[in-house]
Design a protein around this motif. Structure first.
Motif, PDB file in Angstrom:
ATOM      1  N   UNK A  34     -13.204 -12.713 -19.878  1.00 47.84           N
ATOM      2  CA  UNK A  34     -14.353 -13.407 -19.289  1.00 47.84           C
ATOM      3  C   UNK A  34     -15.177 -13.931 -20.300  1.00 47.84           C
ATOM      4  N   UNK A  35     -16.041 -14.976 -19.919  1.00 51.77           N
ATOM      5  CA  UNK A  35     -16.925 -15.879 -20.703  1.00 51.77           C
ATOM      6  C   UNK A  35     -18.174 -15.021 -20.604  1.00 51.77           C
ATOM      7  N   UNK A  50     -19.192 -12.828 -12.845  1.00 44.59           N
ATOM      8  CA  UNK A  50     -18.033 -13.467 -13.743  1.00 44.59           C
ATOM      9  C   UNK A  50     -16.787 -12.273 -14.057  1.00 44.59           C
ATOM     10  N   UNK A  51     -17.291 -11.004 -14.598  1.00 47.27           N
ATOM     11  CA  UNK A  51     -16.211  -9.834 -14.415  1.00 47.27           C
ATOM     12  C   UNK A  51     -15.275  -9.863 -13.339  1.00 47.27           C
ATOM     13  N   UNK A  52     -15.965  -9.944 -12.270  1.00 43.08           N
ATOM     14  CA  UNK A  52     -15.136  -9.617 -10.914  1.00 43.08           C
ATOM     15  C   UNK A  52     -14.434 -10.967 -10.689  1.00 43.08           C
ATOM     16  N   UNK A  53     -14.621 -11.888 -11.069  1.00 47.49           N
ATOM     17  CA  UNK A  53     -13.817 -13.088 -10.807  1.00 47.49           C
ATOM     18  C   UNK A  53     -12.648 -13.089 -11.927  1.00 47.49           C
ATOM     19  N   UNK A  54     -12.772 -12.608 -12.931  1.00 46.06           N
ATOM     20  CA  UNK A  54     -11.897 -12.502 -14.091  1.00 46.06           C
ATOM     21  C   UNK A  54     -10.782 -11.636 -13.585  1.00 46.06           C
ATOM     22  N   UNK A  55     -11.094 -10.400 -13.298  1.00 49.55           N
ATOM     23  CA  UNK A  55     -10.246  -9.374 -12.752  1.00 49.55           C
ATOM     24  C   UNK A  55      -9.334  -9.978 -11.537  1.00 49.55           C
ATOM     25  N   UNK A  56     -10.184 -10.715 -10.551  1.00 50.88           N
ATOM     26  CA  UNK A  56      -9.563 -11.151  -9.631  1.00 50.88           C
ATOM     27  C   UNK A  56      -8.418 -12.173 -10.015  1.00 50.88           C
ATOM     28  N   UNK A  57      -8.694 -12.932 -10.824  1.00 51.10           N
ATOM     29  CA  UNK A  57      -7.728 -14.223 -11.647  1.00 51.10           C
ATOM     30  C   UNK A  57      -6.588 -13.067 -12.212  1.00 51.10           C
ATOM     31  N   UNK A  58      -6.687 -12.089 -12.787  1.00 49.94           N
ATOM     32  CA  UNK A  58      -5.788 -11.390 -13.237  1.00 49.94           C
ATOM     33  C   UNK A  58      -4.764 -10.681 -12.135  1.00 49.94           C
ATOM     34  N   UNK A  59      -5.184 -10.214 -11.139  1.00 52.66           N
ATOM     35  CA  UNK A  59      -4.606  -9.749  -9.920  1.00 52.66           C
ATOM     36  C   UNK A  59      -3.859 -10.880  -9.260  1.00 52.66           C
ATOM     37  N   UNK A  60      -4.584 -12.245  -8.952  1.00 52.57           N
ATOM     38  CA  UNK A  60      -3.902 -13.185  -8.268  1.00 52.57           C
ATOM     39  C   UNK A  60      -2.529 -13.681  -9.168  1.00 52.57           C
ATOM     40  N   UNK A  61      -2.805 -13.456 -10.774  1.00 55.53           N
ATOM     41  CA  UNK A  61      -1.706 -14.032 -11.523  1.00 55.53           C
ATOM     42  C   UNK A  61      -0.550 -12.866 -11.465  1.00 55.53           C
ATOM     43  N   UNK A  62      -0.763 -11.713 -11.269  1.00 56.06           N
ATOM     44  CA  UNK A  62      -0.005 -10.779 -11.036  1.00 56.06           C
ATOM     45  C   UNK A  62       0.589 -10.741  -9.699  1.00 56.06           C
ATOM     46  N   UNK A  64      -0.625  -9.751  -6.673  1.00 52.80           N
ATOM     47  CA  UNK A  64      -1.136  -8.612  -6.013  1.00 52.80           C
ATOM     48  C   UNK A  64      -2.039  -8.994  -4.860  1.00 52.80           C
ATOM     49  N   UNK A  65      -1.892  -8.287  -3.685  1.00 55.67           N
ATOM     50  CA  UNK A  65      -2.779  -8.921  -2.701  1.00 55.67           C
ATOM     51  C   UNK A  65      -4.226  -8.477  -2.786  1.00 55.67           C
ATOM     52  N   UNK A  66      -5.072  -8.885  -1.967  1.00 56.01           N
ATOM     53  CA  UNK A  66      -6.611  -8.533  -2.001  1.00 56.01           C
ATOM     54  C   UNK A  66      -6.859  -7.136  -1.662  1.00 56.01           C
ATOM     55  N   UNK A  67      -6.020  -6.552  -0.632  1.00 58.61           N
ATOM     56  CA  UNK A  67      -6.096  -5.162  -0.318  1.00 58.61           C
ATOM     57  C   UNK A  67      -5.839  -4.226  -1.307  1.00 58.61           C
ATOM     58  N   UNK A  68      -4.552  -4.446  -1.803  1.00 59.84           N
ATOM     59  CA  UNK A  68      -4.110  -3.797  -2.839  1.00 59.84           C
ATOM     60  C   UNK A  68      -5.145  -3.654  -4.022  1.00 59.84           C
ATOM     61  N   UNK A  69      -5.462  -4.887  -4.261  1.00 63.07           N
ATOM     62  CA  UNK A  69      -6.602  -4.891  -5.481  1.00 63.07           C
ATOM     63  C   UNK A  69      -7.816  -4.063  -5.170  1.00 63.07           C
ATOM     64  N   UNK A  70      -8.195  -4.389  -4.037  1.00 62.84           N
ATOM     65  CA  UNK A  70      -9.439  -3.525  -3.585  1.00 62.84           C
ATOM     66  C   UNK A  70      -9.308  -1.953  -3.544  1.00 62.84           C
ATOM     67  N   UNK A  71      -7.891  -1.745  -3.078  1.00 63.68           N
ATOM     68  CA  UNK A  71      -7.702  -0.194  -3.311  1.00 63.68           C
ATOM     69  C   UNK A  71      -7.597   0.625  -4.809  1.00 63.68           C
TER      70      UNK A  71
END
Length: 135
Positions: A34-35, A50-62, A64-71
């Protein structure tokens, strides 16, 4: 909310993301991760958004769905909240360690090859100069 209350130091940001502070510094060194939103003296500060956006990008790249990410993120924050402050720096989220390792290798290898290439050019240049032959 006061803007600086939503800012985290590098150690706190690494804890929030789920990686070790050393890994976080390594990511920043190679230009990944993250910047920083601002610099407070020598310390970089990071926005939670920004940290949440960075983590979300890593999960999208892998993939992984939003529900699994939230869990997974809720489980991680629960484990983190149960620990005392001094033990938090040693604990890391295994998924985040894996995906940041991949990002670190991807960006770091690119920079490493550039450094090796330029170092090789300098070595070739210096080996052909008469000044070096006298040493």
């Amino acid at each position: 909310m006061f803007p600086l209350k939503r800012m985290l130091s590098m150690r706190e940001a690494a804890e929030y993301v789920g990686i070790t502070p050393r890994r976080f510094r390594s990511l920043r060194l190679v230009g990944a991760g993250p910047h920083a939103a601002m610099r407070h003296g020598r310390k970089a500060m990071f926005r939670i958004e920004d940290l949440d956006e960075y983590v979300d990008g890593l999960y999208r790249r892998a993939n992984i769905s939003h529900t699994e990410q939230a869990r997974q993120r809720t489980e991680w924050r629960g484990r983190l909240a149960a620990l005392p402050d001094d033990a938090r720096a040693r604990l890391s989220d295994s998924f985040m360690q894996i995906v940041t390792r991949d990002e670190l290798l991807e960006k770091g290898a690119n920079r490493g090859f550039r450094v090796l290439f330029l170092g090789g050019l300098c070595l070739i240049f210096l080996s052909h100069t008469p000044l070096i032959w006298r040493l």
